[in-house]
Design a protein around this motif. Structure first.
Motif, PDB file in Angstrom:
ATOM      1  N   PRO A  70      -3.989   7.341  -4.759  1.00 46.63           N
ATOM      2  CA  PRO A  70      -5.159   7.450  -3.888  1.00 46.63           C
ATOM      3  C   PRO A  70      -5.540   8.891  -3.556  1.00 46.63           C
ATOM      4  O   PRO A  70      -4.741   9.820  -3.694  1.00 46.63           O
ATOM      5  CB  PRO A  70      -4.704   6.718  -2.628  1.00 46.63           C
ATOM      6  N   ALA A  71      -6.756   9.065  -3.096  1.00 49.18           N
ATOM      7  CA  ALA A  71      -7.166  10.349  -2.534  1.00 49.18           C
ATOM      8  C   ALA A  71      -6.279  10.652  -1.330  1.00 49.18           C
ATOM      9  O   ALA A  71      -5.872   9.753  -0.596  1.00 49.18           O
ATOM     10  CB  ALA A  71      -8.632  10.298  -2.118  1.00 49.18           C
ATOM     11  N   ARG A 104      -9.942   9.977  -8.073  1.00 50.70           N
ATOM     12  CA  ARG A 104     -10.745   9.326  -9.115  1.00 50.70           C
ATOM     13  C   ARG A 104      -9.942   8.414 -10.039  1.00 50.70           C
ATOM     14  O   ARG A 104     -10.523   7.550 -10.708  1.00 50.70           O
ATOM     15  CB  ARG A 104     -11.467  10.384  -9.946  1.00 50.70           C
ATOM     16  N   PHE A 105      -8.622   8.587 -10.099  1.00 51.20           N
ATOM     17  CA  PHE A 105      -7.808   7.766 -11.004  1.00 51.20           C
ATOM     18  C   PHE A 105      -6.989   6.710 -10.264  1.00 51.20           C
ATOM     19  O   PHE A 105      -6.064   6.124 -10.833  1.00 51.20           O
ATOM     20  CB  PHE A 105      -6.876   8.665 -11.827  1.00 51.20           C
ATOM     21  N   ARG A 152      -0.366  18.875  -4.179  1.00 53.94           N
ATOM     22  CA  ARG A 152      -1.039  18.951  -2.889  1.00 53.94           C
ATOM     23  C   ARG A 152      -2.235  17.994  -2.886  1.00 53.94           C
ATOM     24  O   ARG A 152      -2.841  17.742  -3.937  1.00 53.94           O
ATOM     25  CB  ARG A 152      -1.549  20.368  -2.608  1.00 53.94           C
ATOM     26  N   PRO A 153      -2.622  17.490  -1.711  1.00 54.19           N
ATOM     27  CA  PRO A 153      -3.777  16.586  -1.648  1.00 54.19           C
ATOM     28  C   PRO A 153      -5.070  17.220  -2.144  1.00 54.19           C
ATOM     29  O   PRO A 153      -5.920  16.533  -2.722  1.00 54.19           O
ATOM     30  CB  PRO A 153      -3.867  16.236  -0.158  1.00 54.19           C
ATOM     31  N   ASP A 154      -5.243  18.543  -1.948  1.00 53.24           N
ATOM     32  CA  ASP A 154      -6.508  19.172  -2.319  1.00 53.24           C
ATOM     33  C   ASP A 154      -6.639  19.421  -3.819  1.00 53.24           C
ATOM     34  O   ASP A 154      -7.672  19.905  -4.277  1.00 53.24           O
ATOM     35  CB  ASP A 154      -6.686  20.493  -1.560  1.00 53.24           C
ATOM     36  N   VAL A 195       0.851  -1.182   0.000  1.00 52.77           N
ATOM     37  CA  VAL A 195       0.000   0.000   0.000  1.00 52.77           C
ATOM     38  C   VAL A 195       0.887   1.232   0.000  1.00 52.77           C
ATOM     39  O   VAL A 195       1.743   1.390   0.869  1.00 52.77           O
ATOM     40  CB  VAL A 195      -0.929   0.012   1.228  1.00 52.77           C
ATOM     41  N   ARG A 196       0.706   2.086  -0.979  1.00 53.28           N
ATOM     42  CA  ARG A 196       1.500   3.302  -1.053  1.00 53.28           C
ATOM     43  C   ARG A 196       1.057   4.272   0.026  1.00 53.28           C
ATOM     44  O   ARG A 196      -0.125   4.423   0.301  1.00 53.28           O
ATOM     45  CB  ARG A 196       1.352   3.962  -2.423  1.00 53.28           C
ATOM     46  N   GLY A 197       2.028   4.957   0.610  1.00 56.23           N
ATOM     47  CA  GLY A 197       1.707   5.933   1.636  1.00 56.23           C
ATOM     48  C   GLY A 197       0.979   7.125   1.055  1.00 56.23           C
ATOM     49  O   GLY A 197       1.270   7.587  -0.032  1.00 56.23           O
TER      50      GLY A 197
END
Length: 443
Positions: free
Chosen positions: A409-410, A388-389, A381-383, A5-7
């Motif tokens: 991931p989100a 979705r991809f 940045r996360p925001d 699992v990627r961080g």
């Protein structure tokens, strides 16, 4: 089944989605945009000061979680290779050790050199190591063996909006010379004729127990060079080619295929706007690749290509060289390569004297997400991204089944770091001369 699992950094921040843009057409002119066209210069390296990689120590890198170069399962000792190669991969890997050099230079240390080489004879020092030096105001990248790598990268994350550019004053990483792939000095597509040269010990499949000289011959496959690329991780450095193909956001590179006559490569003739067979060019093309989230290969993690050129837009299929350089004109007629990130888009730009059109500047722009196609890991940045991809990638081989869980991931974020040079530790060999690396931000 093994699962990785990627961080990801999970934050609760309002989502900012990118705008949609169209590809920007090329324009012919005297040169690339300058600081007066909305950009302010914030860092520059003219290579006027003496630079010599021999002053930096070579340090052994044993990979693994304790290594500063450890990134993910596609590392030189990664679980991906245990899966597709089985126990034989570890046996092959034990036949060599990796050594690295790393040092900062430029005002405030804004640039970093990363060099890597192998020790196969066990004498405790790298074999035929690459070098980075400067003389007469030009950086010289010398790589006498394909089992090595040398790159110049940004030391810190690039800002949210930037333009980074570099001048190319010489390149000798394959391609035809005077119409020939086999050079008068005995080199083959830029590779020296001595000994076997293969992609050992990293591949996406096949019999890993083979002796080194029975692996794929790189001389008769390809040579190349990265004129400018944006990578998605911080300590950009030479690795195996599989790893590199999984970590590019956008790239302008040369992929010089020896006597290639197949349908997997094309040239765009910018004068006619028509695609031509690869054999119609000189083997000195520049590929302008926007990476997207789809997998290009069934057995390895390389992302699919979105390619803009004067011949139109293509996704996947044959790799398109947007222009054909004329290296015989160097250093008198240098080339400039630049990448910009602003207004929700990336732009790749190349300027110089090209086949068919002479002196020209070509610019190609794609939005972070355009027509449903994202640029791989565009979000700093996360925001900037909502997940979705995201996808899981699963690999199978003699070592079992491995799943790379959460490839985008989100809550994730990926820095922009630029890179120039050869990052492949099992492909490419030659020399290049680079000058005037510059970083701009909007005025």
């Amino acid at each position: 089944m093994r699962v990785s699992v990627r961080g990801a950094l999970a934050l609760t921040i309002p989502l900012i989605l990118p705008v949609t843009l169209s590809a920007t057409p090329a324009h012919a002119g005297a040169g690339p945009p300058a600081a007066g066209e909305g950009w302010r210069l914030v860092a520059a390296e003219p290579f006027n000061r003496h630079l010599d990689s021999a002053k930096a120590p070579w340090k052994r890198d044993d990979d693994g979680p304790s290594s500063p170069y450890d990134v993910d399962m596609y590392d030189n000792d990664g679980a991906y290779f245990d899966t597709v190669g089985g126990p034989a991969f570890r046996e092959r890997l034990a036949e060599m050790k990796t050594y690295r050099q790393s040092f900062r230079f430029g005002k405030g240390g804004w640039l970093t050199a990363e060099l890597a080489a192998r020790d196969a004879d066990g004498d405790g020092s790298p074999d035929r190591p690459p070098t980075l030096t400067s003389r007469n105001g030009v950086a010289h990248l010398e790589e006498p063996s394909h089992q090595a790598g040398v790159v110049i990268r940004s030391s810190r994350d690039l800002p949210a909006r930037y333009r980074v550019e570099a001048t190319l004053r010489g390149v000798d990483f394959g391609g035809r010379r005077d119409g020939a792939w086999d050079y008068p000095d005995g080199r083959i597509n830029g590779y020296s004729p001595e000994g076997c040269k293969t992609n050992f010990p990293w591949a996406s499949g096949g019999d890993f127990s083979r002796p080194e000289c029975q692996w794929a011959d790189v001389r008769t496959d390809s040579n190349g060079f990265y004129y400018m690329s944006i990578m998605d991780y911080r300590r950009v450095a030479p690795h195996n080619n599989v790893f590199i193909h999984a970590h590019r956001k956008v790239a302008m590179d040369g992929y010089n295929r020896y006597k290639y006559t197949g349908s997997g490569l094309l040239y765009c003739n910018p004068a006619t706007g028509e695609y031509e067979p690869y054999s119609a060019g000189t083997g000195n093309g520049v590929n302008a690749l926007f990476m997207t989230d789809d997998r290009r290969y069934a057995t390895m993690p390389g992302t699919e290509y979105l390619m803009e050129s004067e011949c139109g837009y293509r996704k996947g299929g044959a790799i398109v060289s947007a222009v054909d350089m004329r290296p015989e004109l160097l250093p008198g007629e240098p080339y400039t390569f630049a990448i910009e990130r602003r207004d929700g888009a990336y732009t790749m730009e190349m300027s110089g004297v090209f086949a068919h059109v002479g002196r020209a500047t070509f610019r190609y722009t794609r939005a972070f997400v355009q027509d449903g196609e994202p640029i791989w890991h565009y979000n700093q940045r996360p925001d900037e991204y909502d997940g979705r991809f995201d996808a899981d990638w699963t690999w199978q081989g003699p070592g079992g089944t491995l799943t790379d869980r959460g490839t985008w991931p989100a809550g994730s974020a990926y820095p922009d770091r630029f890179m120039i040079g050869d990052p492949h530790m099992n492909f490419y060999e030659g020399s290049a001369q680079v000058d005037d690396i510059r970083l701009y931000v909007p005025e």
